[in-house]
Design a protein around this motif. Structure first.
Motif, mmCIF file in Angstrom:
data_model
loop_
_atom_site.group_PDB
_atom_site.id
_atom_site.type_symbol
_atom_site.label_atom_id
_atom_site.label_comp_id
_atom_site.label_asym_id
_atom_site.label_seq_id
_atom_site.Cartn_x
_atom_site.Cartn_y
_atom_site.Cartn_z
ATOM 1 N N SER A 99 0.814 -1.215 0.000
ATOM 2 C CA SER A 99 0.000 0.000 0.000
ATOM 3 C C SER A 99 0.843 1.258 0.000
ATOM 4 C CB SER A 99 -0.935 0.011 1.215
ATOM 5 O OG SER A 99 -0.186 -0.036 2.418
ATOM 6 N N ARG A 105 -2.369 2.236 -5.703
ATOM 7 C CA ARG A 105 -3.652 2.804 -6.115
ATOM 8 C C ARG A 105 -4.228 2.073 -7.315
ATOM 9 N NH1 ARG A 105 -2.691 8.800 -6.930
ATOM 10 N NH2 ARG A 105 -1.142 8.455 -5.300
ATOM 11 N N SER A 109 -7.720 -0.261 -7.489
ATOM 12 C CA SER A 109 -8.760 0.034 -8.480
ATOM 13 C C SER A 109 -9.254 -1.202 -9.215
ATOM 14 C CB SER A 109 -8.234 1.044 -9.510
ATOM 15 O OG SER A 109 -7.825 2.236 -8.885
ATOM 16 N N ALA A 160 -9.816 6.548 -6.296
ATOM 17 C CA ALA A 160 -8.643 5.732 -5.970
ATOM 18 C C ALA A 160 -7.427 6.173 -6.785
ATOM 19 C CB ALA A 160 -8.940 4.257 -6.217
ATOM 20 N N TRP A 164 -6.379 8.863 -4.067
ATOM 21 C CA TRP A 164 -5.828 7.798 -3.237
ATOM 22 C C TRP A 164 -6.036 8.155 -1.771
ATOM 23 C CZ3 TRP A 164 -5.756 3.138 -2.824
ATOM 24 C CH2 TRP A 164 -4.746 2.354 -2.231
ATOM 25 N N ARG A 165 -5.007 8.120 -0.959
ATOM 26 C CA ARG A 165 -5.141 8.512 0.440
ATOM 27 C C ARG A 165 -4.240 9.698 0.770
ATOM 28 N NH1 ARG A 165 -2.401 2.973 2.660
ATOM 29 N NH2 ARG A 165 -0.268 3.401 2.004
#
Length: 285
Positions: A99, A105, A109, A160, A164-165
């Motif tokens: 990750s 990402r 997906s 995503a 993403w994050r």
């Protein structure tokens, strides 16, 4: 002049029942007797309500709501268990943590991409899956899969890949679409008697639920990511901006524009725009 009186009697009354009044002669009664008799004396039956106000429709609605709640709880519990399992395996060095890599990402997906392909295949009737059609469409038509459900997974892929994050924008957008708008539909169907004046297809219950649930899930997910170290947020500042995003997204969802643009497009795009204007400078400049 004789005094008139109204006598209330439970109904039904047996035909052989007789009534004795002071100063009056004995009168035979008939079931549901209502015309005036004996010089102005009225006899009016009273129908008593049953002791229990049993509403099968309300009970059925409550059962369906409970089923939806249990199903949502099971899904969330399963997702949490899955994430916890991978986290445990990563900490024990039993699997490699991907990750943190650039490709993560794209890997994430893949799941919505597979669902996207399924919706396209069944939406164009290249194959048949009645269970899928009945579960995610309103009218049970395959072509409906190419609208709301397809837009839903496309937004998942977009968030995503783009956000993403690394930004709260994607988190808030998904929270408003998946949580807020999803709960609004459920609550509107169950308790949506009071309609919004400018859109009779939407209800106050649905809109209020969307704002509250979307806001709570957004804050919860941002807190979760901040605990993991991905975000560093000023929470007073963040709460105000998330409330603004939730409010604007709720207003857009309530507008009579469903025939022009599906909620699964308008809600996340609005959330992205407002969230980017609120959070974008901090995370992109």
């Amino acid at each position: 002049m004789g005094t008139s009186a109204v006598l209330m009697l439970p109904a039904p009354v047996a035909s052989h029942t007789r009534l004795s009044l002071p100063g009056r002669r004995v009168l035979p009664l008939r079931t549901f007797l209502s015309p005036p008799v004996n010089n102005g004396v009225w006899l009016k039956p009273v129908t008593k309500s049953p002791p229990f106000n049993f509403r099968p429709a309300a009970v059925a609605g409550g059962v369906e709501l409970l089923q939806d709640t249990v199903a949502a709880a099971v899904v969330m519990a399963g997702a949490y268990a899955l994430v916890s399992t991978f986290n445990y395996l990563t900490q024990r060095n039993l699997i490699e943590q991907i990750s943190t890599s650039t490709e993560a990402r794209y890997f994430a997906s893949l799941v919505p991409l597979v669902n996207c392909l399924r919706l396209v295949i069944y939406g164009f009737s290249l194959a048949t899956d009645e269970g899928l059609i009945q579960s995610v469409t309103r009218e049970g038509k395959p072509e409906e899969l190419l609208r709301g459900p397809l837009y839903y997974v496309l937004v998942l892929i977009l968030c995503a890949l783009v956000f993403w994050r690394e930004s709260p924008v994607g988190v808030i957008s998904l929270a408003m679409m998946c949580g807020g708008d999803g709960v609004a539909d459920i609550m509107g169907r169950r308790f949506g008697d009071q309609k919004i004046p400018y859109n009779q297809q939407k209800s106050w219950a649905g809109s209020i639920s969307m704002f509250v649930v979307g806001f709570v899930i957004s804050i919860g997910m941002l807190y979760y990511f901040s605990v993991l170290g991905y975000f560093k947020l000023d929470w007073i500042w963040t709460i105000k901006r998330v409330a603004l995003v939730s409010l604007v997204a709720t207003v857009v969802e309530s507008l009579p524009t469903t025939e022009i643009m599906d909620d699964n497009i308008s809600v996340p795009l609005t959330s992205m725009l407002v969230a980017y204007l609120s959070f974008g400078y901090q995370f992109y400049h």
